[in-house]
Design an enzyme around this catalytic site. Structure first.
Site, PDB file in Angstrom:
ATOM      1  N   ARG A   1       0.830  -1.219   0.000  1.00  7.79           N
ATOM      2  CA  ARG A   1       0.000   0.000   0.000  1.00  7.79           C
ATOM      3  C   ARG A   1       0.862   1.266   0.000  1.00  7.79           C
ATOM      4  O   ARG A   1       0.536   2.257   0.661  1.00  7.79           O
ATOM      5  CB  ARG A   1      -0.947   0.028   1.213  1.00  7.79           C
ATOM      6  CG  ARG A   1      -1.933  -1.088   1.274  1.00  7.79           C
ATOM      7  CD  ARG A   1      -2.946  -1.041   0.130  1.00  7.79           C
ATOM      8  NE  ARG A   1      -3.878  -2.135   0.262  1.00  7.79           N
ATOM      9  CZ  ARG A   1      -3.646  -3.362  -0.214  1.00  7.79           C
ATOM     10  NH1 ARG A   1      -2.535  -3.624  -0.884  1.00  7.79           N
ATOM     11  NH2 ARG A   1      -4.528  -4.316  -0.045  1.00  7.79           N
TER      12      ARG A   1
ATOM     13  N   SER B   1     -10.883  -0.715   3.598  1.00  7.50           N
ATOM     14  CA  SER B   1     -10.087  -1.012   4.802  1.00  7.50           C
ATOM     15  C   SER B   1      -9.584   0.296   5.394  1.00  7.50           C
ATOM     16  O   SER B   1      -8.936   1.078   4.696  1.00  7.50           O
ATOM     17  CB  SER B   1      -8.884  -1.882   4.442  1.00  7.50           C
ATOM     18  OG  SER B   1      -9.322  -3.062   3.832  1.00  7.50           O
TER      19      SER B   1
ATOM     20  N   GLU C   1      -5.107   3.710   6.599  1.00 10.39           N
ATOM     21  CA  GLU C   1      -4.845   3.575   5.155  1.00 10.39           C
ATOM     22  C   GLU C   1      -5.330   4.782   4.348  1.00 10.39           C
ATOM     23  O   GLU C   1      -4.571   5.318   3.535  1.00 10.39           O
ATOM     24  CB  GLU C   1      -5.479   2.279   4.627  1.00 10.39           C
ATOM     25  CG  GLU C   1      -5.095   2.005   3.184  1.00 10.39           C
ATOM     26  CD  GLU C   1      -5.765   0.777   2.601  1.00 10.39           C
ATOM     27  OE1 GLU C   1      -5.606  -0.314   3.169  1.00 10.39           O
ATOM     28  OE2 GLU C   1      -6.447   0.916   1.570  1.00 10.39           O
TER      29      GLU C   1
HETATM   30  C1  LIG Z   1     -15.466  -0.583  -0.589  1.00 11.12           C
HETATM   31  C2  LIG Z   1     -13.996  -0.319  -0.834  1.00 11.12           C
HETATM   32  C3  LIG Z   1     -13.152  -1.392  -1.060  1.00 11.12           C
HETATM   33  C4  LIG Z   1     -11.781  -1.170  -1.300  1.00 11.12           C
HETATM   34  N1  LIG Z   1     -10.979  -2.253  -1.526  1.00 11.12           N
HETATM   35  C5  LIG Z   1      -9.666  -2.065  -1.763  1.00 11.12           C
HETATM   36  C6  LIG Z   1      -8.813  -3.183  -2.018  1.00 11.12           C
HETATM   37  O1  LIG Z   1      -9.249  -4.339  -2.050  1.00 11.12           O
HETATM   38  N2  LIG Z   1      -7.491  -2.944  -2.242  1.00 11.12           N
HETATM   39  C7  LIG Z   1      -6.977  -1.680  -2.242  1.00 11.12           C
HETATM   40  O2  LIG Z   1      -5.767  -1.540  -2.464  1.00 11.12           O
HETATM   41  N3  LIG Z   1      -7.763  -0.602  -2.013  1.00 11.12           N
HETATM   42  C8  LIG Z   1      -9.084  -0.759  -1.776  1.00 11.12           C
HETATM   43  N4  LIG Z   1      -9.884   0.324  -1.525  1.00 11.12           N
HETATM   44  C9  LIG Z   1      -9.293   1.673  -1.498  1.00 11.12           C
HETATM   45  C10 LIG Z   1      -9.430   2.450  -2.830  1.00 11.12           C
HETATM   46  O3  LIG Z   1     -10.385   1.852  -3.656  1.00 11.12           O
HETATM   47  C11 LIG Z   1      -8.104   2.514  -3.589  1.00 11.12           C
HETATM   48  O4  LIG Z   1      -7.110   3.103  -2.797  1.00 11.12           O
HETATM   49  C12 LIG Z   1      -8.238   3.323  -4.887  1.00 11.12           C
HETATM   50  O5  LIG Z   1      -7.057   3.193  -5.648  1.00 11.12           O
HETATM   51  C13 LIG Z   1      -8.529   4.809  -4.647  1.00 11.12           C
HETATM   52  O6  LIG Z   1      -8.877   5.378  -5.896  1.00 11.12           O
HETATM   53  P1  LIG Z   1      -9.589   6.793  -5.996  1.00 11.12           P
HETATM   54  O7  LIG Z   1      -9.654   7.149  -7.430  1.00 11.12           O
HETATM   55  O8  LIG Z   1     -10.884   6.756  -5.283  1.00 11.12           O
HETATM   56  O9  LIG Z   1      -8.544   7.730  -5.248  1.00 11.12           O
HETATM   57  P2  LIG Z   1      -8.819   8.867  -4.155  1.00 11.12           P
HETATM   58  O10 LIG Z   1      -9.409   8.229  -2.941  1.00 11.12           O
HETATM   59  O11 LIG Z   1      -9.570   9.981  -4.749  1.00 11.12           O
HETATM   60  O12 LIG Z   1      -7.336   9.322  -3.839  1.00 11.12           O
HETATM   61  C14 LIG Z   1      -6.484   8.503  -3.079  1.00 11.12           C
HETATM   62  C15 LIG Z   1      -5.081   9.115  -3.081  1.00 11.12           C
HETATM   63  O13 LIG Z   1      -4.543   9.008  -4.394  1.00 11.12           O
HETATM   64  C16 LIG Z   1      -4.114  10.289  -4.844  1.00 11.12           C
HETATM   65  N5  LIG Z   1      -4.391  10.353  -6.270  1.00 11.12           N
HETATM   66  C17 LIG Z   1      -5.559  10.085  -6.882  1.00 11.12           C
HETATM   67  N6  LIG Z   1      -5.434  10.229  -8.205  1.00 11.12           N
HETATM   68  C18 LIG Z   1      -4.158  10.608  -8.430  1.00 11.12           C
HETATM   69  C19 LIG Z   1      -3.415  10.933  -9.599  1.00 11.12           C
HETATM   70  N7  LIG Z   1      -3.959  10.884 -10.818  1.00 11.12           N
HETATM   71  N8  LIG Z   1      -2.125  11.306  -9.457  1.00 11.12           N
HETATM   72  C20 LIG Z   1      -1.556  11.362  -8.235  1.00 11.12           C
HETATM   73  N9  LIG Z   1      -2.203  11.069  -7.095  1.00 11.12           N
HETATM   74  C21 LIG Z   1      -3.491  10.694  -7.194  1.00 11.12           C
HETATM   75  C22 LIG Z   1      -4.945  11.292  -4.067  1.00 11.12           C
HETATM   76  O14 LIG Z   1      -4.271  12.539  -3.973  1.00 11.12           O
HETATM   77  C23 LIG Z   1      -5.069  10.603  -2.722  1.00 11.12           C
HETATM   78  O15 LIG Z   1      -3.933  10.888  -1.940  1.00 11.12           O
HETATM   79  C24 LIG Z   1     -11.263   0.147  -1.300  1.00 11.12           C
HETATM   80  C25 LIG Z   1     -12.131   1.230  -1.078  1.00 11.12           C
HETATM   81  C26 LIG Z   1     -13.481   1.001  -0.852  1.00 11.12           C
HETATM   82  C27 LIG Z   1     -14.399   2.175  -0.641  1.00 11.12           C
END
Ligand SMILES: Cc1cc2nc3c(=O)[nH]c(=O)nc-3n(C[C@H](O)[C@H](O)[C@H](O)COP(=O)(O)OP(=O)(O)OC[C@H]3O[C@@H](n4cnc5c(N)ncnc54)[C@H](O)[C@@H]3O)c2cc1C
Length: 347
Positions: free
Chosen positions: A173, A247, A342
């Protein structure tokens, strides 16, 4: 390798944008300015027109965020689209995707083509651009295992650079984008290397139970994807039904000595041996500390999956942080183990 991008395209921008629907915890917040560039040129133009002294935030679908207050300055949400086959040989395909692509659309498309690699990462919410940031992972697979390169734009110079997978400093992560280069680059796209012949990883419990008796050639990515989706839907609350950020804590890694000592005290401790120590299941620790299904005001730890912090309605970031601190304190007291959050705190 670096290249310059001339600023020629325009972009849409909203002042005083409501972010409540743009974070899956459903926390109320506003962005002073929210821009959604659809191309590299547009992104470069947004950066060129920005006052370098003002704060800059990047969000995807907000599925890994705790937004603590309104975001000053400029918030970027990339809408750079596109999924394509870059090249192939007898055994592999190389595919590219833009940062704005919904992650599971990429997984679905590659699995439909019969390409193997992403199936275990099915149904993870969020965008392609956020995936390398925390090296998303699930069911024994991490993005880093498949990543050929990440394309980024420097927020100061607007220079575009490609980092090979082994230059991204991926860990559990974690990546250079989340740690030492935080705030320096915007991820604009990725390239993955996938297999033409299935070599699915079904070592993780629920997948082993379903596919463990089959030979590799008989385990198809589409079947694994279908099963991963079914398992996830049975275990994890969908954010549009019950607001959450997945998580809420990482699985803590302790030394082998500490892990052995805990195993002697807690016979049913859920722990996995790692090269760097012993990884403990944070969900088990939280459940044993009495927090599974327990609420503190409008927030609580989920009744089926203790690792997931949920917003039962109208919660603020203060409610979320108070619960997270209470859970950490109880786990620390009972097990002497520090939990690490996380989701990313903004601003
Ligand atoms: C129900 C649920 C289940 C999940 N299961 C998992 C799992 O199984 N495994 C897992 O690893 N994660 C999981 N996650 C966490 C999440 O889905 C991931 O971390 C995902 O990659 C976040 O994507 P996002 O577009 O929503 O990013 P955001 O939440 O909008 O951003 C997260 C971070 O990434 C940065 N960021 C976003 N886009 C960019 C970009 N283009 N350039 C630079 N930085 C950027 C943001 O600044 C922020 O710091 C889960 C979340 C939920 C709600």
């Amino acid at each position: 390798m670096s290249e310059s991008v001339p600023p020629t395209h325009t972009f849409t921008q909203i002042d005083d944008a409501d972010l409540t629907g743009l974070n899956t915890l459903g926390l109320p917040a506003r962005a002073q300015r929210l821009a959604r560039p659809t191309t590299l040129d547009a992104l470069s133009q947004v950066l060129a027109e920005r006052n370098p002294a003002e704060p800059l935030f990047v969000i995807g679908e907000g599925s890994n965020l705790v937004i603590c207050s309104d975001l000053p300055g400029l918030t970027l949400s990339l809408a750079i689209d596109g999924m394509s086959l870059v090249k192939q040989d007898n055994t592999h395909v190389w595919v590219a995707a833009g940062a704005g692509v919904h992650w599971d659309d990429l997984v679905a498309w590659t699995v439909e083509q019969g390409w193997q690699g992403l199936e275990n990462l099915s149904l993870i919410p969020g965008t392609v651009g956020a995936a390398p940031f925390q090296n998303i992972g699930a069911y024994g697979v991490e993005l880093s295992q498949l990543l050929e390169q990440v394309t980024v734009m420097d927020v100061v110079t607007a220079q575009v650079t490609h980092f090979a997978g082994n230059e991204c400093e991926f860990a559990y992560r974690d990546s250079r984008f989340k740690s030492r280069d935080r705030g320096r680059y915007i991820i604009t796209g990725i390239e993955l290397r996938l297999n033409k012949m299935p070599q699915c990883n079904v070592s993780y419990g629920p997948l082993k139970a379903r596919f463990g008796h089959l030979s590799q050639a008989d385990i198809l990515p589409a079947a694994v994807r279908e099963h991963v989706i079914a398992v996830r839907q049975s275990k994890l609350p969908a954010p549009d039904v019950l607001a959450n950020a997945g998580s809420f804590f990482k699985n803590p890694v302790v030394t082998k000595e500490r892990g052995d000592a805990l195993k002697r005290r807690f016979a049913d401790l859920v722990a996995y041996t790692q090269p760097d120590g012993v990884k403990l299941a944070a969900g088990w620790l939280i459940e044993q500390a009495g927090w599974k299904g327990k609420r503190l005001g409008p927030v609580g730890m989920h009744s089926e999956q203790a690792l997931v912090l949920v917003n039962h309605g109208n919660a603020t970031s203060a409610d979320v942080i108070a619960l997270a601190e209470a859970v950490c304190a109880d786990v620390q007291e009972k097990f002497g183990v520090a939990l690490e959050q996380e989701p990313v705190l903004l601003p």
